[in-house]
Design a protein around this motif. Structure first.
Motif, PDB file in Angstrom:
ATOM      1  N   GLY A 158      34.753  59.548  56.636  1.00 38.86           N
ATOM      2  CA  GLY A 158      35.536  59.216  57.819  1.00 38.86           C
ATOM      3  C   GLY A 158      36.942  59.773  57.711  1.00 38.86           C
ATOM      4  N   GLY A 161      37.094  63.727  57.994  1.00 35.41           N
ATOM      5  CA  GLY A 161      37.019  64.181  59.382  1.00 35.41           C
ATOM      6  C   GLY A 161      38.017  63.482  60.262  1.00 35.41           C
ATOM      7  N   ILE A 164      40.298  64.739  64.370  1.00 31.82           N
ATOM      8  CA  ILE A 164      39.198  65.208  65.196  1.00 31.82           C
ATOM      9  C   ILE A 164      39.647  66.283  66.178  1.00 31.82           C
ATOM     10  CG2 ILE A 164      37.802  63.129  65.019  1.00 31.82           C
ATOM     11  CD1 ILE A 164      38.938  62.280  67.667  1.00 31.82           C
ATOM     12  N   ASN A 165      40.940  66.599  66.203  1.00 36.33           N
ATOM     13  CA  ASN A 165      41.373  67.690  67.076  1.00 36.33           C
ATOM     14  C   ASN A 165      41.117  69.050  66.435  1.00 36.33           C
ATOM     15  OD1 ASN A 165      43.220  67.158  65.122  1.00 36.33           O
ATOM     16  ND2 ASN A 165      44.974  67.820  66.326  1.00 36.33           N
ATOM     17  N   ARG A 166      40.750  69.056  65.146  1.00 38.83           N
ATOM     18  CA  ARG A 166      40.429  70.315  64.480  1.00 38.83           C
ATOM     19  C   ARG A 166      38.923  70.377  64.240  1.00 38.83           C
ATOM     20  NH1 ARG A 166      43.869  73.125  61.290  1.00 38.83           N
ATOM     21  NH2 ARG A 166      42.287  73.294  59.690  1.00 38.83           N
ATOM     22  N   GLY A 167      38.284  71.459  64.700  1.00 39.72           N
ATOM     23  CA  GLY A 167      36.860  71.612  64.457  1.00 39.72           C
ATOM     24  C   GLY A 167      36.549  71.697  62.981  1.00 39.72           C
ATOM     25  N   GLU A 168      37.473  72.298  62.219  1.00 40.96           N
ATOM     26  CA  GLU A 168      37.237  72.484  60.789  1.00 40.96           C
ATOM     27  C   GLU A 168      37.047  71.159  60.069  1.00 40.96           C
ATOM     28  OE1 GLU A 168      39.507  73.973  62.541  1.00 40.96           O
ATOM     29  OE2 GLU A 168      39.848  76.038  61.923  1.00 40.96           O
ATOM     30  N   SER A 170      35.736  68.352  61.220  1.00 35.30           N
ATOM     31  CA  SER A 170      34.392  67.832  61.442  1.00 35.30           C
ATOM     32  C   SER A 170      33.379  68.627  60.649  1.00 35.30           C
ATOM     33  CB  SER A 170      34.043  67.889  62.924  1.00 35.30           C
ATOM     34  OG  SER A 170      34.998  67.193  63.662  1.00 35.30           O
ATOM     35  N   GLU A 171      33.605  69.931  60.581  1.00 34.48           N
ATOM     36  CA  GLU A 171      32.686  70.779  59.820  1.00 34.48           C
ATOM     37  C   GLU A 171      32.672  70.350  58.352  1.00 34.48           C
ATOM     38  OE1 GLU A 171      33.710  74.907  60.186  1.00 34.48           O
ATOM     39  OE2 GLU A 171      32.384  75.448  58.532  1.00 34.48           O
ATOM     40  N   ALA A 173      33.616  67.469  57.139  1.00 23.96           N
ATOM     41  CA  ALA A 173      33.105  66.106  56.990  1.00 23.96           C
ATOM     42  C   ALA A 173      31.586  66.098  57.062  1.00 23.96           C
ATOM     43  CB  ALA A 173      33.689  65.207  58.073  1.00 23.96           C
ATOM     44  N   GLU A 246      40.479  69.965  53.989  1.00 22.09           N
ATOM     45  CA  GLU A 246      40.627  69.468  55.350  1.00 22.09           C
ATOM     46  C   GLU A 246      41.153  68.052  55.431  1.00 22.09           C
ATOM     47  OE1 GLU A 246      40.653  70.837  58.251  1.00 22.09           O
ATOM     48  OE2 GLU A 246      40.443  72.718  57.162  1.00 22.09           O
TER      49      GLU A 246
ATOM     50  N   ILE B  97      31.561  68.586  66.319  1.00 18.31           N
ATOM     51  CA  ILE B  97      31.387  70.012  66.030  1.00 18.31           C
ATOM     52  C   ILE B  97      30.948  70.734  67.292  1.00 18.31           C
ATOM     53  CG2 ILE B  97      29.917  71.654  64.791  1.00 18.31           C
ATOM     54  CD1 ILE B  97      29.982  69.804  62.420  1.00 18.31           C
ATOM     55  N   HIS B 100      33.884  71.402  69.563  1.00 20.41           N
ATOM     56  CA  HIS B 100      34.849  72.425  69.154  1.00 20.41           C
ATOM     57  C   HIS B 100      34.240  73.809  69.104  1.00 20.41           C
ATOM     58  CE1 HIS B 100      38.303  69.922  68.243  1.00 20.41           C
ATOM     59  NE2 HIS B 100      37.473  69.031  67.772  1.00 20.41           N
ATOM     60  N   TYR B 101      32.966  73.899  68.706  1.00 20.36           N
ATOM     61  CA  TYR B 101      32.376  75.216  68.473  1.00 20.36           C
ATOM     62  C   TYR B 101      31.417  75.631  69.573  1.00 20.36           C
ATOM     63  CZ  TYR B 101      33.956  74.804  63.604  1.00 20.36           C
ATOM     64  OH  TYR B 101      34.685  74.679  62.462  1.00 20.36           O
TER      65      TYR B 101
END
Lengths: 516, 114
Positions: A158, A161, A164-168, A170-171, A173, A246, B97, B100-101
């Motif tokens: 948790g 990640g 949550i404004n960055r896709g990286e 979540s990736e 996490a 991250e 994900i 964003h992607y």
């Protein structure tokens, strides 16, 4: 009165406080920060008082829900039926690291997370993560260990990640969560096998019954794989650079301690659970090879990284290798009393001392990286430069951390690495040479970071680092230098009891089963 | 042989799960793979405590019959709850994900490596 219940309180207080945090956030942000820091400070005090208790009186046993906390075998039973917390030298050693790191992480977060939203959830997860780690370190029950392992996994992912404004994020996490869950399921599978064979979940009872059949070998393989996965040893290290890079910087520092908590689980399984029955020579070599691979691959991957936190994450993998190497040598010679006394125990002390040193200097380095990102908003080393002009404190702290990780005197990394080099040399000179080579590569890599981030002309806008961040980094620097100047005291007082606790698994069993 | 069928089913579930985790590129399918491994492990735990012709281990008002072992059931229950939490969390990461992607193909979700 309070002394009797210390282990339960150390787990319970952060856990309860975690769920009170969102409520207090409703009142006031500042009050919430003070509350979280206060709770973690109180936990640190409790851990220290438990540490004195354990060092003076030996293993501390706490039975959950029994009439008296020390009653492991209620009348009529030959085996423990309740969940038991068992705190020995090694557990308390890890708990000291966990509590220091989580307290400083919370202090650092005050300024670092100031502008972010969702801080109530952030602090809740931070406290749950701390409580889960204490649970993993104190528990004397395999299934309980699995539950706490999953608590730390969920809280840690948790937090990885969190942005949550960055896709990286979540990736990273997602990847981490897959690895953590898979590792934990391996552990659960192994626990199932052991329970099916020996009808017990208590570590001491299991250790006294274990026969080392084929099924036990499978269970051992699953446990080592699962726990090494979470500890971030090569070849199960893919998630480490992503997650460490991250997560917010204070969380990365706590994640390092979390990886070490599963390292503790690995050592507990190898030494206490399987230590009595098997010749540990092969197992020791497996751990040593894992360690050497981690050291070498970690540092070579780090050399080519361009993002500051990703680079440090690869160094974290590499340093984990030193701990595995030191303790693995001790494990390999466990059944040979002569070799154990001449260098095995020393190697283990080095490896265990390195756990604490690593948590401190790696934490410091991640915090300086966090300060750099906070001040500039940039993560790539190619875009940074000349930071030493404005961020004088961070630059000094970075030098301390970098010198410690590279093993230069008079910092703490030197103290533990020297013990590892000396003792491992007597076991196998080649391993010691590899360890020194890795240290040199580490130094080269950090010289590069220092040169490209801190030296040179001022090319970018820099904010000054806030006080709470400087305070957290200062505390870690003081610990690093103190450990580096007086390693003898630390090794005698807290490291040696931890190494002895691992070696004498008979004591761990007798504390539950009464002289069995 | 017939008694070992549940264990074989566990093994098949776990192996299918590991296969999915290794060879599938769709993030949702990876989550399904994790769940398959988890079901296999849960089934294994339940099987450990099973006894044919026994009743559920509830003592209140129970006739004096043979009961199945309660501990594995308690373990499985805990493990199911934990599994629910991890699945929920990991699926929420999948949603993020996708936001964003605009894809859930694991071979395209790799900004971190760049």
């Amino acid at each position: 009165m309070i002394n009797e219940h210390l282990p339960a309180l150390i787990i319970g207080i952060p856990l309860l406080a975690a769920f009170a945090t969102p409520l207090i956030s409703k009142i006031n942000d500042k009050l919430r920060n003070i509350f979280v820091i206060g709770i973690l400070g109180a936990t640190l005090c409790l851990v220290i008082s438990l540490a004195f208790n354990v060092f003076n009186n030996g293993i501390f046993v706490y039975v959950m829900g029994a009439k008296s906390p020390g009653l492991t075998l209620p009348s009529g039973y030959k085996m423990p039926v309740r969940i038991i917390l068992e705190v020995d030298g090694m557990s308390i050693f890890m708990a000291i690291i966990t509590s220091i790191v989580s307290l400083l992480g919370a202090i650092y977060s005050w300024a670092f997370m100031h502008k972010e939203t969702g801080k109530d959830k952030y602090y809740t997860l931070l406290l749950i993560l701390a409580a889960g780690m204490f649970g993993m370190e104190f528990t004397g029950d395999m299934f309980n260990f699995f539950v706490f392992l999953e608590i730390t996994s969920i809280a840690a992912c948790g937090l990885v990640g969190f942005r949550i404004n960055r896709g990286e994020s979540s990736e990273a996490a997602f990847k981490t969560m897959v690895m953590y869950t898979l590792g934990a399921l391996f552990v659960l599978f192994a626990i199932g096998i052991l329970y099916g064979e020996y009808d017990a979940l208590n570590i001491a009872t299991l250790a006294s019954r274990i026969r080392y059949t084929m099924l036990d070998k499978i269970a051992l393989g699953l446990l080592v794989t699962g726990l090494a996965m979470k500890a971030g040893a090569v070849p199960m290290h893919m998630w480490v650079p992503d997650a460490y890079a991250e997560a917010p910087a204070p969380i990365t520092m706590i994640l390092v301690a979390n990886s070490q908590a599963s390292l503790y689980g690995l050592f507990r399984v190898c030494f206490t659970l399987y230590g009595l029955t098997i010749s540990t020579y092969t197992l020791g070599w497996i751990i040593i090879i894992l360690g050497v691979l981690s050291m070498f691959i970690g540092v070579t991957m780090a050399l080519i990284q361009k993002k500051i936190k990703r680079l440090m994450a690869y160094h974290a993998i590499s340093q984990t290798g030193y701990m595995l190497l030191g303790v693995g040598v001790g494990l390999a010679v466990l059944s040979d009393a002569n070799a154990l006394n001449t260098y095995g125990l020393k190697a283990m002390e080095g490896g265990i001392f390195h756990i604490m040193n690593h948590a401190m200097y790696k934490g410091l380095l991640f915090l300086t990286a966090g300060a750099v990102i906070y001040a500039t908003g940039k993560r790539n080393l190619n875009e940074l430069g000349g930071l030493a002009h404005k961020m004088k404190f961070t630059a000094i702290f970075f030098i301390i951390g970098a010198a410690a990780i590279a093993g230069l005197p008079p910092f703490n990394g030197f103290a533990s690495k020297l013990i590892i080099y000396e003792s491992v040399y007597k076991f196998n000179p080649m391993l010691s040479v590899i360890a020194m080579l890795v240290s040199i590569l580490t130094l080269a890599s950090f010289v590069k970071v220092f040169q490209s981030a801190f030296l040179g002309p001022e090319i970018i806008e820099v904010k000054k680092e806030p006080k709470s961040m400087i305070f957290a980094m200062l505390c870690l620097s003081v610990i690093i230098i103190a450990f580096g100047l007086f390693p003898d005291i630390v090794v005698d007082k807290i490291v040696a009891p931890a190494a002895n606790a691992l070696v004498n698994s008979m004591q761990y069993i007798a504390a539950i089963l009464g002289g069995a | 042989m017939i008694d070992n069928l549940p264990f074989i089913a566990c093994a098949i579930l776990v192996i299918l799960g590991l296969y999915t985790l290794t060879f599938k590129r769709n993030l949702i399918k990876i989550v399904i793979g994790l769940n398959l491994v988890e079901s296999g492990v849960n089934l294994f735990l339940i099987t450990l405590g099973y006894k044919s012709n026994a009743v559920a281990p509830i003592y209140t008002m129970a006739a004096k019959e043979e009961m199945v072992l309660p501990t594995p059931q308690a373990l499985t229950l805990t493990s199911i709850v934990i599994g629910l939490a991890t699945t929920a969390l990991i699926l929420s990461f999948t949603i993020l994900i996708y936001k964003h992607y605009k894809t859930i193909d694991a071979s395209k979700v790799r900004r971190l490596r760049e």
